[in-house]
Design an enzyme around this catalytic site. Sequence first.
Site, PDB file in Angstrom:
ATOM      1  N   LYS A   1       6.075 -11.853   9.915  1.00  0.00           N
ATOM      2  CA  LYS A   1       6.800 -10.804   9.193  1.00  0.00           C
ATOM      3  C   LYS A   1       8.303 -10.842   9.477  1.00  0.00           C
ATOM      4  O   LYS A   1       8.734 -11.440  10.450  1.00  0.00           O
ATOM      5  CB  LYS A   1       6.210  -9.434   9.571  1.00  0.00           C
ATOM      6  CG  LYS A   1       4.691  -9.321   9.329  1.00  0.00           C
ATOM      7  CD  LYS A   1       4.328  -9.472   7.857  1.00  0.00           C
ATOM      8  CE  LYS A   1       2.846  -9.631   7.612  1.00  0.00           C
ATOM      9  NZ  LYS A   1       2.074  -8.427   7.546  1.00  0.00           N
TER      10      LYS A   1
HETATM   11  C1  LIG Z   1       0.520  -8.071   7.518  1.00  0.00           C
HETATM   12  C2  LIG Z   1      -0.112  -7.087   6.617  1.00  0.00           C
HETATM   13  C3  LIG Z   1      -1.026  -6.122   7.061  1.00  0.00           C
HETATM   14  C4  LIG Z   1      -1.618  -6.067   8.444  1.00  0.00           C
HETATM   15  O1  LIG Z   1      -0.822  -6.330   9.458  1.00  0.00           O
HETATM   16  P1  LIG Z   1      -1.295  -6.997  10.845  1.00  0.00           P
HETATM   17  O2  LIG Z   1      -0.130  -6.628  11.690  1.00  0.00           O
HETATM   18  O3  LIG Z   1      -1.435  -8.452  10.613  1.00  0.00           O
HETATM   19  O4  LIG Z   1      -2.541  -6.347  11.291  1.00  0.00           O
HETATM   20  C5  LIG Z   1      -1.494  -5.187   6.162  1.00  0.00           C
HETATM   21  N1  LIG Z   1      -1.125  -5.210   4.878  1.00  0.00           N
HETATM   22  C6  LIG Z   1      -0.271  -6.134   4.399  1.00  0.00           C
HETATM   23  C7  LIG Z   1       0.106  -6.096   2.949  1.00  0.00           C
HETATM   24  C8  LIG Z   1       0.250  -7.115   5.245  1.00  0.00           C
HETATM   25  O5  LIG Z   1       1.077  -8.037   4.763  1.00  0.00           O
END
Ligand SMILES: *Cc1c(COP(=O)(O)O)cnc(C)c1O
Length: 407
Positions: A203
């Site tokens: 991210k």
């Molecule tokens: C990354 C993501 C999540 C979940 O995040 P994690 O930190 O990997 O558990 C949920 N929704 C979306 C759209 C994401 O891109």
Amino acid sequence: MQPDQITIDRLAINGGEPVRTEPFPNWPVFDDREERLLLEVLRSGKWGELTGDKVTTFASRFAAYQGAKYGICVPNGTMAIQLGLKALGVGPGDEVITTPYTFVATASAALLLGAKPVFVDVKADTCNLDPERLEAAITPKTKVIVPVHIGGQPVDMDGVLAVAKKHNLRVLEDACQAWGAEWSGTRVGALGDLGCFSFQAGKNINAGEGGIVITNDPELAELCWSLHNVGRVRGGEWYQHEILGWNFRMTEWQGAVLLAQLDRLPEQEPVRERAARYLDTALETIDGVEPIAVDPRVTRHAHHLYPIRYDRSRFGGKTRDEFLEAFKAEGISCASAGYVPLTSSPAIHKTIAEMFGRDSLAQLDTCPVADEVSRDVFWLTQMALLGDQQALDDTVTAIRKIQAAWS
Ligand SMILES: *Cc1c(COP(=O)(O)O)cnc(C)c1O
């Protein structure tokens, strides 16, 4: 590479020279800011959220960055959504409306609480949840609507909030890809009742893992805090548990890295924005690849992903996945086919059938636009957006070269 050379050169996938041999920028990005803060945590001996100050400092800074009063950090984005849904009263038998064009966690968070995800199709132009289809999906069991700001583009929140208000439903924004994004002048995350963000390794803000729930509602903030801290209450005794909660506390290591990462985000924003504008213009000149439309009411885009719609009829009938293979062979490593729609996910199918009976599977056949998007859209990831001008030019040249070879 000159355009007339492109037609002469063989594609790299057929043994020709690749357009690009340089790597794209490294991810993650860090410097001595992360190092200094991590060492501070190490030497302080305060490694947990309840003894240190990094997590709580980050929580209030990030909440403020998004225009919210309160923030509760958790170990990851999945837990943020689960915590948020629980705080909004979601439990066994309830229904949670969301989109199938998203990461599995958006729906699994509901299922892990015993609630049923109900899928509403996306808009073909933006790939985001279509508010006009919401009302048809509402039943007496509906509790929460979960719009997902895919790629960093805010959902039409005017539309979502109007339906939520009319039907007295709560809204939890899955803003896991939308740090800093803004809808009509307001940052996302606290437009609804709660907003959830992820700081997972891929991210824009990254601590390996991490998540946060933000809100402007003081009661929801207290409830989230208690639920994330085994049901404790602020100012209460250590072994005083007033409600049933989880241990969803973040470590100070994550908090330290996140403080540095949040400082860096504004430095990257103009780079992402400029790259997106450049690609918008460059792709206009290629018939058969079209950037996903951005709603004019989006006043700030997080540019986590740069989604592109691929028209195989302009590439000699070759599929999107064949294109991506050729693209990779040309040295463009930062592209992805993106999501399989959750309406086709074996995990979601099996769990819905087990928990709610096979009759509940019928709703999974109702999202043809998401199916089309999942088949024809691909993403450039943020490494493409953070590269230099040469990286952007190579990306565009590779598309032209493949098209010339196939048509
Ligand atoms: C990354 C993501 C999540 C979940 O995040 P994690 O930190 O990997 O558990 C949920 N929704 C979306 C759209 C994401 O891109």
